[in-house]
Design a protein around this motif. Structure first.
Motif, PDB file in Angstrom:
ATOM      1  N   LYS A 356       0.621 -10.831   3.451  1.00 42.60           N
ATOM      2  CA  LYS A 356      -0.686 -11.079   4.071  1.00 42.60           C
ATOM      3  C   LYS A 356      -1.601  -9.923   3.672  1.00 42.60           C
ATOM      4  O   LYS A 356      -1.243  -8.757   3.832  1.00 42.60           O
ATOM      5  CB  LYS A 356      -0.571 -11.117   5.599  1.00 42.60           C
ATOM      6  N   VAL A 357      -2.765 -10.257   3.123  1.00 46.85           N
ATOM      7  CA  VAL A 357      -3.695  -9.212   2.703  1.00 46.85           C
ATOM      8  C   VAL A 357      -4.992  -9.332   3.494  1.00 46.85           C
ATOM      9  O   VAL A 357      -5.359 -10.409   3.961  1.00 46.85           O
ATOM     10  CB  VAL A 357      -4.000  -9.287   1.180  1.00 46.85           C
ATOM     11  N   SER A 358      -5.670  -8.224   3.633  1.00 39.75           N
ATOM     12  CA  SER A 358      -6.946  -8.209   4.344  1.00 39.75           C
ATOM     13  C   SER A 358      -8.086  -8.037   3.336  1.00 39.75           C
ATOM     14  O   SER A 358      -7.863  -7.656   2.182  1.00 39.75           O
ATOM     15  CB  SER A 358      -6.977  -7.075   5.366  1.00 39.75           C
ATOM     16  N   LYS A 359      -9.283  -8.300   3.791  1.00 39.25           N
ATOM     17  CA  LYS A 359     -10.466  -8.124   2.947  1.00 39.25           C
ATOM     18  C   LYS A 359     -10.548  -6.680   2.465  1.00 39.25           C
ATOM     19  O   LYS A 359     -10.339  -5.751   3.235  1.00 39.25           O
ATOM     20  CB  LYS A 359     -11.719  -8.484   3.752  1.00 39.25           C
ATOM     21  N   LYS A 360     -10.798  -6.498   1.183  1.00 40.17           N
ATOM     22  CA  LYS A 360     -10.980  -5.199   0.541  1.00 40.17           C
ATOM     23  C   LYS A 360      -9.651  -4.473   0.285  1.00 40.17           C
ATOM     24  O   LYS A 360      -9.649  -3.348  -0.201  1.00 40.17           O
ATOM     25  CB  LYS A 360     -11.911  -4.311   1.366  1.00 40.17           C
ATOM     26  N   GLN A 361      -8.524  -5.109   0.606  1.00 41.78           N
ATOM     27  CA  GLN A 361      -7.229  -4.472   0.374  1.00 41.78           C
ATOM     28  C   GLN A 361      -6.919  -4.416  -1.119  1.00 41.78           C
ATOM     29  O   GLN A 361      -7.151  -5.377  -1.848  1.00 41.78           O
ATOM     30  CB  GLN A 361      -6.119  -5.242   1.091  1.00 41.78           C
ATOM     31  N   THR A 362      -6.404  -3.299  -1.570  1.00 43.43           N
ATOM     32  CA  THR A 362      -6.039  -3.142  -2.979  1.00 43.43           C
ATOM     33  C   THR A 362      -4.874  -4.069  -3.318  1.00 43.43           C
ATOM     34  O   THR A 362      -3.876  -4.103  -2.605  1.00 43.43           O
ATOM     35  CB  THR A 362      -5.642  -1.688  -3.279  1.00 43.43           C
TER      36      THR A 362
END
Length: 397
Positions: A356-362
């Motif tokens: 699960k990734v968040s906005k702006k995550q590398t």
């Protein structure tokens, strides 16, 4: 009153337009600086003149946009200057009339004072009512003189401020014209460079046609691979939900539906997948470098950026798939409900399938081509299996 409101509204709109154009000018100037930096780094390394032509074509397009914006700024300033010239003329006329009226009033007052004092003027009244009216008249006359004097001060200040504004606008316009002329000269030089490069290409058309064809085949293969990944992801999602696997749309949980709705609600506001970049190819049809009469289709946008640049998720979601080409170039596919974003052109990846990734995550670092020296990301947006125009989804693309 209505005319005043219209005037204030017009002035406000002009100021808003001026701010908008200035912001766009600064943004285009920043983009040109980045293009220059990338060209200077890459041109000496490239083995393909076609790539150099594409770079110079992109730079020419951005400079033409900048010249267009600066012309709009100049025209807006010209209109404002002309309006201010009329205002200055009207203010000077008003001020001359006010001063003349005020001078006449002072002369009349002095003459009246020398012939008859105020006290005698009052004592000569035939009745109390007449004396009262004379007192009121003298008070009104004094107030009027005071207001006339204040009006002269106000008009003088307005004239001084307007003259200052007018002078600043003239200097700003002159600076814009000078910058525009320099840009025009640079543009002519770049167009000459573009012409020379195209002439070199035409000397050995078959060689460069083969290079372009090979790159196009590789791009088409990547597109087919991504299309298959999305179809498989939809089938897998629907199978888990107990739905038919032949459907072309995701079976959404309430959570996935909410993510998709939020993704859609942010259309035009999503961050770029790299912090610093310039769009070198847009979505849709574009003209072939070697043969302008031939049009080709771009299924995503190409963003040129710095070597080793960090790639980030444009919105929160789940990493659905990743793959690596034979040349070692990586692609990350992220799902946002019924929407998909793809990031092709990575050297290394810092996420894994199912994350699960968040906005702006590398999500990784950029790959730089050894053959061209370019660092380019291909970014695409889908809704289910339908390709969308990324330019309408990212902020100010």
């Amino acid at each position: 009153m209505v005319l005043l409101l219209l005037f204030v509204s017009s002035m406000s709109m002009a100021q808003d337009k001026k701010k908008e154009l200035e912001a766009l000018r600064l943004r285009l100037q920043k983009e040109i600086r980045l293009i220059n930096k990338l060209i200077n780094k890459n041109t000496s390394k490239t083995k393909f003149i076609v790539d150099d032509v594409q770079s110079i074509n992109h730079k020419i397009r951005v400079k033409r946009d900048l010249i267009k914006v600066m012309n709009q700024q100049t025209n807006l300033l010209t209109n404002q200057i002309n309006t201010n010239i009329k205002k200055i003329g009207q203010l000077r006329s008003d001020l001359t009339k006010l001063k003349a009226d005020y001078a006449a009033m002072i002369r009349k007052s002095y003459k009246s004072k020398s012939e008859n004092s105020r006290l005698m003027f009052l004592l000569s009244s035939e009745s109390f009512l007449q004396a009262y009216k004379r007192v009121q008249y003298m008070k009104q006359y004094t107030d009027y003189r005071k207001k006339q004097g204040e009006a002269i001060v106000v008009r003088t200040q307005e004239l001084q401020e307007l003259n200052t504004t007018y002078s600043a606008q003239k200097k700003e316009k002159e600076a814009l014209i000078k910058e525009n002329r320099n840009l025009q000269k640079e543009l002519e030089g770049e167009k000459k460079m573009q012409s020379d490069m195209l002439a070199a290409l035409r000397k050995d058309t078959s060689k460069y046609t083969a290079q372009v064809k090979k790159k196009q085949q590789q791009a088409d293969e990547i597109d087919r691979q991504i299309d298959k990944i999305i179809r498989d992801a939809i089938a897998s999602s629907n199978k888990k939900a107990g739905k038919t696997t032949s459907s072309k749309t995701f079976s959404l949980t309430p959570e996935a539906k909410a993510i998709g709705n939020n993704f859609a609600a942010n259309k035009g506001k999503h961050i770029w997948p790299v912090a610093e970049g310039t769009k070198t190819r847009g979505y849709g049809k574009y003209r072939d470098v070697l043969n302008p009469n031939v049009t080709k289709n771009s299924n995503g946008v190409i963003i040129a950026t710095n070597k080793g640049e960090t790639v980030r998720a444009v919105y929160g979601g789940e990493v659905t798939y990743m793959f690596t080409t034979n040349e070692g170039v990586k692609c990350v596919v992220i799902r946002h409900g019924s929407y998909i974003t793809t990031y092709f052109g990575l050297q290394s990846v810092s996420v894994k399938t199912g994350d699960k990734v968040s906005k702006k995550q590398t999500i990784g670092k950029m790959h730089t081509s050894k053959s061209t020296g370019k660092t380019e990301l291909k970014f695409s947006v889908f809704k289910n299996t339908t390709r969308l125009n990324p330019e309408t989804w990212l902020y100010r693309m």
